[in-house]
Design a protein around this motif. Structure first.
Motif, PDB file in Angstrom:
ATOM      1  N   ASP A 329       0.833  -1.204   0.000  1.00  0.00           N
ATOM      2  CA  ASP A 329       0.000   0.000   0.000  1.00  0.00           C
ATOM      3  C   ASP A 329       0.864   1.249   0.000  1.00  0.00           C
ATOM      4  N   ALA A 330       1.887   1.263   0.866  1.00  0.00           N
ATOM      5  CA  ALA A 330       2.771   2.433   0.947  1.00  0.00           C
ATOM      6  C   ALA A 330       3.453   2.684  -0.386  1.00  0.00           C
ATOM      7  N   SER A 331       3.917   1.618  -1.032  1.00  0.00           N
ATOM      8  CA  SER A 331       4.596   1.759  -2.323  1.00  0.00           C
ATOM      9  C   SER A 331       3.641   2.285  -3.382  1.00  0.00           C
ATOM     10  N   ARG A 332       2.422   1.751  -3.433  1.00  0.00           N
ATOM     11  CA  ARG A 332       1.452   2.176  -4.455  1.00  0.00           C
ATOM     12  C   ARG A 332       1.017   3.619  -4.253  1.00  0.00           C
ATOM     13  N   ILE A 333       0.772   4.006  -2.998  1.00  0.00           N
ATOM     14  CA  ILE A 333       0.320   5.366  -2.736  1.00  0.00           C
ATOM     15  C   ILE A 333       1.421   6.363  -3.078  1.00  0.00           C
ATOM     16  N   ASP A 334       2.672   6.024  -2.743  1.00  0.00           N
ATOM     17  CA  ASP A 334       3.792   6.933  -3.001  1.00  0.00           C
ATOM     18  C   ASP A 334       3.937   7.266  -4.477  1.00  0.00           C
ATOM     19  N   VAL A 335       3.659   6.299  -5.353  1.00  0.00           N
ATOM     20  CA  VAL A 335       3.831   6.534  -6.791  1.00  0.00           C
ATOM     21  C   VAL A 335       2.516   6.825  -7.489  1.00  0.00           C
ATOM     22  N   GLY A 336       1.455   7.073  -6.714  1.00  0.00           N
ATOM     23  CA  GLY A 336       0.180   7.478  -7.289  1.00  0.00           C
ATOM     24  C   GLY A 336      -0.570   6.386  -8.012  1.00  0.00           C
ATOM     25  N   GLN A 337      -0.345   5.116  -7.640  1.00  0.00           N
ATOM     26  CA  GLN A 337      -1.024   4.010  -8.315  1.00  0.00           C
ATOM     27  C   GLN A 337      -2.192   3.471  -7.492  1.00  0.00           C
ATOM     28  N   PHE A 338      -2.584   4.196  -6.468  1.00  0.00           N
ATOM     29  CA  PHE A 338      -3.605   3.699  -5.549  1.00  0.00           C
ATOM     30  C   PHE A 338      -4.946   4.348  -5.880  1.00  0.00           C
ATOM     31  N   THR A 339      -5.993   3.535  -5.984  1.00  0.00           N
ATOM     32  CA  THR A 339      -7.331   4.062  -6.247  1.00  0.00           C
ATOM     33  C   THR A 339      -8.319   3.463  -5.260  1.00  0.00           C
ATOM     34  N   LEU A 340      -9.383   4.198  -5.007  1.00  0.00           N
ATOM     35  CA  LEU A 340     -10.442   3.734  -4.111  1.00  0.00           C
ATOM     36  C   LEU A 340     -11.513   3.004  -4.910  1.00  0.00           C
ATOM     37  N   GLU A 341     -12.081   1.956  -4.312  1.00  0.00           N
ATOM     38  CA  GLU A 341     -13.166   1.208  -4.933  1.00  0.00           C
ATOM     39  C   GLU A 341     -14.431   1.463  -4.126  1.00  0.00           C
ATOM     40  N   LEU A 342     -15.279   2.353  -4.619  1.00  0.00           N
ATOM     41  CA  LEU A 342     -16.448   2.810  -3.872  1.00  0.00           C
ATOM     42  C   LEU A 342     -17.640   1.880  -4.064  1.00  0.00           C
ATOM     43  N   SER A 343     -18.409   1.727  -2.988  1.00  0.00           N
ATOM     44  CA  SER A 343     -19.626   0.927  -3.026  1.00  0.00           C
ATOM     45  C   SER A 343     -20.508   1.364  -1.859  1.00  0.00           C
ATOM     46  N   SER A 344     -21.729   0.808  -1.794  1.00  0.00           N
ATOM     47  CA  SER A 344     -22.612   1.085  -0.660  1.00  0.00           C
ATOM     48  C   SER A 344     -22.143   0.262   0.539  1.00  0.00           C
ATOM     49  N   VAL A 345     -21.970   0.931   1.680  1.00  0.00           N
ATOM     50  CA  VAL A 345     -21.422   0.280   2.881  1.00  0.00           C
ATOM     51  C   VAL A 345     -22.423   0.401   4.023  1.00  0.00           C
ATOM     52  N   ASP A 346     -22.748  -0.736   4.631  1.00  0.00           N
ATOM     53  CA  ASP A 346     -23.579  -0.759   5.828  1.00  0.00           C
ATOM     54  C   ASP A 346     -22.672  -0.448   7.017  1.00  0.00           C
ATOM     55  N   LEU A 347     -22.688   0.811   7.448  1.00  0.00           N
ATOM     56  CA  LEU A 347     -21.785   1.236   8.512  1.00  0.00           C
ATOM     57  C   LEU A 347     -22.063   0.492   9.817  1.00  0.00           C
ATOM     58  N   HIS A 348     -23.335   0.217  10.078  1.00  0.00           N
ATOM     59  CA  HIS A 348     -23.727  -0.536  11.265  1.00  0.00           C
ATOM     60  C   HIS A 348     -23.005  -1.878  11.311  1.00  0.00           C
ATOM     61  N   ARG A 349     -23.108  -2.628  10.232  1.00  0.00           N
ATOM     62  CA  ARG A 349     -22.509  -3.959  10.191  1.00  0.00           C
ATOM     63  C   ARG A 349     -20.989  -3.877  10.209  1.00  0.00           C
ATOM     64  N   LEU A 350     -20.428  -2.913   9.494  1.00  0.00           N
ATOM     65  CA  LEU A 350     -18.982  -2.746   9.463  1.00  0.00           C
ATOM     66  C   LEU A 350     -18.429  -2.508  10.866  1.00  0.00           C
ATOM     67  N   LEU A 351     -19.061  -1.599  11.615  1.00  0.00           N
ATOM     68  CA  LEU A 351     -18.586  -1.287  12.962  1.00  0.00           C
ATOM     69  C   LEU A 351     -18.745  -2.478  13.899  1.00  0.00           C
ATOM     70  N   ARG A 352     -19.823  -3.230  13.738  1.00  0.00           N
ATOM     71  CA  ARG A 352     -20.040  -4.363  14.620  1.00  0.00           C
ATOM     72  C   ARG A 352     -18.944  -5.414  14.418  1.00  0.00           C
ATOM     73  N   ARG A 353     -18.584  -5.713  13.172  1.00  0.00           N
ATOM     74  CA  ARG A 353     -17.551  -6.706  12.911  1.00  0.00           C
ATOM     75  C   ARG A 353     -16.185  -6.234  13.397  1.00  0.00           C
ATOM     76  N   ILE A 354     -15.902  -4.954  13.203  1.00  0.00           N
ATOM     77  CA  ILE A 354     -14.638  -4.409  13.711  1.00  0.00           C
ATOM     78  C   ILE A 354     -14.587  -4.538  15.224  1.00  0.00           C
ATOM     79  N   THR A 355     -15.687  -4.187  15.874  1.00  0.00           N
ATOM     80  CA  THR A 355     -15.745  -4.234  17.331  1.00  0.00           C
ATOM     81  C   THR A 355     -15.556  -5.651  17.850  1.00  0.00           C
ATOM     82  N   GLN A 356     -16.219  -6.606  17.225  1.00  0.00           N
ATOM     83  CA  GLN A 356     -16.097  -7.987  17.680  1.00  0.00           C
ATOM     84  C   GLN A 356     -14.666  -8.486  17.565  1.00  0.00           C
ATOM     85  N   ALA A 357     -13.992  -8.138  16.460  1.00  0.00           N
ATOM     86  CA  ALA A 357     -12.617  -8.599  16.263  1.00  0.00           C
ATOM     87  C   ALA A 357     -11.659  -7.930  17.239  1.00  0.00           C
ATOM     88  N   GLN A 358     -11.773  -6.596  17.397  1.00  0.00           N
ATOM     89  CA  GLN A 358     -10.835  -5.871  18.251  1.00  0.00           C
ATOM     90  C   GLN A 358     -11.082  -6.132  19.732  1.00  0.00           C
TER      91      GLN A 358
END
Length: 733
Positions: A329-358
């Motif tokens: 990631d660091a190498s790609r971002i430094d040379v400008g080869q990094f792009t975002l892949e956008l989509s619809s995200v269920d923030l509720h579910r995302l936070l719950r999974r992060i919380t359970q793991a951490q």
């Protein structure tokens, strides 16, 4: 001496304004903090900086380089030289000479003389920019300018030369004044060139820049010279002001810079290739380790010593995988080869999974892990889900790593008016040393506080780059009383919720497809025996009929004969590589509709982009997430997977529906317990609610289970509303 100075230097501020406004050098005056006091000739150049702002702003890509050079000049008390390239449609190369200038007895400034050296010809009529200084400023600036500056009247008599000319010729400045140019310039050819240029300037009545050849003491020199006509009040040309720099030095510096740029580009390419190759060699065995460890863990069940050992293997493998991804990631971002892949995200579910793991990591260190999520945050957003998860995970993992006792808090809020997501991570750990508050986000910075703290110093660096890539901001600081705090704000647009089953990263394990075993055929084209065996075993367990090919030369014939429903393809194969094989499949009318899912250890962006252009159905990077592979297959074949039923959260909570907890379940509970639970739910405190539910479990198991589902889904408002109904809290307060 004062009389002499008045004889051979212009007397008025206006004279100096006109002369300085027509030379090619940009002059910048700085204060002790390297902020701009004034600039000359900077308009319409990349060096223009607002008054009061750091001069290093003119170097947006590497501002520290200018700052460090200025600092070195001040520390050593010696002039410094820096060459910089400013990108754009027409890149410009500048040579900056820096030195301290004493304007008056009580005022000393830093003067930066910046000469463009990337072009061999440029018209020098620039406008004068902000100045609030006296005539003495103009005289001193020209006098120490690192270029040849000469002022001659219409009769070819010297009116002024700067110190640079005096040092080059060995003739004191005063001895030039009043003398004819024929007395010092001894060759007829040099005189003819000079007189010809004066005549051209007189006819054009405007500055002219040309290349000029001269002879001095037997040596031939080549200069780039700008000659400016000086007019009196009636518009008559009374004198000529010239400014020149040596072309030999310019060309030498240009060639040196070109060679340095080529070498730097080759070094960057070699570094990227090295990282990509190392990544490929690490990802391939990691895929085998993590894949077979996952299969074994499925076989041994959810408890026991063998299960724990396999968990250790998986955790260590995932940690190594994260390190590899961080480097890429660091190498790609430094040379400008990094792009975002956008989509619809269920923030509720995302936070719950992060919380359970951490929460598992926090509990392993004996830490309390609290999550505060505002009710308005249970929404859907347009974002790169993988990178948003990475930002939050990096910050929470960093907090847990540097906290030995106390708690770690994650606070999340969506501000509707600003359409931005706010994330805050706080801990009670060792904090950030004041000396590192500014560079905590730099690459490979490790605080060196304890040898026990692992990592290579890329996590926070990548986190900041990702936040900035999303258009957001991140700051770090220390909490009063101890510990660190990180605050992130990212502009993200809210969208309408989507209805779907388990999603990528949901934490649920795909068990099998819903159709009869053997109904769907999957062709695996993979040359590494261990990886081929892993994919074959996993797909067989899912209910696919599987065929395996390990040489690209025979793959096309086998695909035609077997007609699989889906092809899993590695890119690097003996015989015919994966790129060529994919093109052959797409070119065959009978095969072109078969979806191809690429499974690769490659992380080189051009190669991945090539697979996208070839119409691949999905591209998955090793080590493969079988959750992601199941999602890709389900999308390609329009099949459904049956997921594990022992999920950590109920199906009701997963779908966002209100679990069947009613007033009847809680109205008989002790009032003191209800009041404590009400305030814990009202403040969205997972630790407090969990503790109260645990105390309740032995007497009201069913109610405790329903409450646990609600807290796991961050549905604290439902709990508070039900208890408020029972206690009539409004009347109590």
């Amino acid at each position: 001496m004062e009389m002499t100075e008045q004889l051979w230097l212009p007397d008025s501020h206006e004279d100096w304004r006109v002369l300085l406004g027509n030379i090619t050098t940009v002059i910048t005056l700085l204060d002790e903090q390297f902020a701009v006091i004034s600039q000359f000739n900077a308009e319409h150049t990349p060096l223009s900086v607002a008054i009061g702002q750091p001069f290093s702003q003119c170097m947006a890509q590497i501002p520290h380089l200018m700052h460090d050079t200025l600092q070195r000049m001040r520390d050593l008390n010696q002039p410094q030289v820096l060459e910089t390239l400013h990108p754009g449609d027409k890149p410009k190369l500048y040579r900056h000479e820096m030195r301290t200038v004493k304007l008056t007895h009580d005022q000393t400034v830093i003067a930066v003389y910046s000469t463009e050296i990337a072009e061999s010809s440029k018209q020098a009529n620039r406008m004068f920019v902000h100045s609030t200084n006296t005539d003495d400023l103009f005289r001193r600036l020209v006098d120490i300018m690192p270029a040849i500056v000469i002022w001659i009247d219409a009769n070819e008599t010297y009116l002024y030369v700067n110190k640079y000319v005096a040092n080059r010729t060995g003739i004191p400045q005063e001895e030039f004044v009043g003398r004819k140019i024929t007395e010092i310039t001894r060759t007829e050819s040099s005189l003819e060139q000079w007189r010809g240029q004066m005549a051209d300037v007189a006819r054009a009545r405007q500055p002219i820049t040309v290349e000029y050849t001269y002879t001095w003491k037997g040596a031939v020199g080549h200069n780039l010279i700008t000659v400016v006509p000086v007019f009196d009040a009636q518009g008559t040309i009374t004198s000529f002001f010239s400014h020149s720099v040596e072309l030999a030095k310019i060309f030498e510096r240009e060639e040196a810079l070109k060679r340095a740029n080529i070498q730097a580009e080759h070094a960057m390419q070699a570094k990227d290739r090295f990282i990509a190759n190392v990544s490929h060699e690490l990802r391939t065995p990691l895929n085998v380790i993590l894949g077979f460890a996952g299969l074994l863990r499925d076989d041994v069940g959810q408890t026991g010593q063998a299960h724990d050992y396999l968990d250790h293997i998986l955790n260590s493998g995932h940690y190594l995988s994260r390190l590899v991804n961080d480097m890429l990631d660091a190498s790609r971002i430094d040379v400008g080869q990094f792009t975002l892949e956008l989509s619809s995200v269920d923030l509720h579910r995302l936070l719950r999974r992060i919380t359970q793991a951490q929460a598992e990591f926090a509990r392993a260190k004996g830490l309390k892990f609290a999550v505060e999520v505002k009710p308005d945050t249970m929404i859907w957003l347009i974002a790169d889900e993988t990178r948003l998860r990475q930002i939050i995970n990096n910050l929470v993992q960093n907090a847990i790593k540097f906290t030995d006792s106390g708690d770690v808090q994650l606070r999340v809020n969506y501000v509707v008016d600003r359409q931005s997501l706010q994330i805050e991570v706080l801990d009670t750990g060792i904090g950030i040393p004041e000396a590192h508050v500014e560079d905590i986000f730099e690459a490979f910075v490790t605080l060196g506080i304890s040898s026990k703290k692992d990592g290579i110093g890329l996590g926070l660096y990548i986190t900041r780059l990702l936040v900035q890539l999303m258009g957001g901001t991140i700051v770090a600081g220390n909490r009063t009383g101890g510990g660190a705090v990180f605050r992130v704000e990212i502009p993200l647009q809210q969208v309408a919720p989507e209805t779907h089953g388990p999603t990528l990263g949901s934490g649920l394990l795909p068990l099998r497809i819903s159709e009869e075993p053997g109904q769907y055929r999957a062709m695996i084209v993979e040359d590494t025996t261990a990886n081929a065996a892993l994919f074959a075993e996993r797909l067989t367990r899912w209910g696919f009929a599987v065929d395996l090919v390990q040489d690209g030369s025979y793959a096309l014939e086998r695909i035609r004969a077997w007609q699989p429903h889906v092809i899993l393809l590695d890119l690097y194969l003996p015989g015919v590589d994966g790129f060529t094989l994919a093109e052959q499949v797409r070119a065959d009318a009978q095969l072109r509709d078969i979806p191809v899912i690429v499974l690769t250890a490659s992380a080189i962006s051009p190669e991945l982009e090539r697979t996208r252009l070839n119409g691949m159905a999905a591209i998955l990077t090793k080590p493969i997430s079988f959750d992601a592979l199941a999602q890709a297959i389900a999308t390609c074949l329009n099949v459904e997977f049956i997921y594990e039923t022992t999920a950590p959260v109920s199906d009701d909570a997963l779908s966002g529906l209100k679990p069947a907890l009613t007033v009847d379940h809680i109205q008989h509970l002790p009032e003191a317990w209800l009041q404590q639970m009400y305030f814990a739910a009202a403040t969205a405190s997972p630790d407090e609610t969990a503790s109260l539910i645990e105390a309740l479990e032995s007497d009201a198991y069913e109610t405790a289970a329903k409450l646990r589902d609600l807290t796991a889904a961050f549905n604290f408002s439902t709990i508070a509303d039900l208890i408020e109904t029972v206690l009539n809290v409004n009347s109590l307060t």
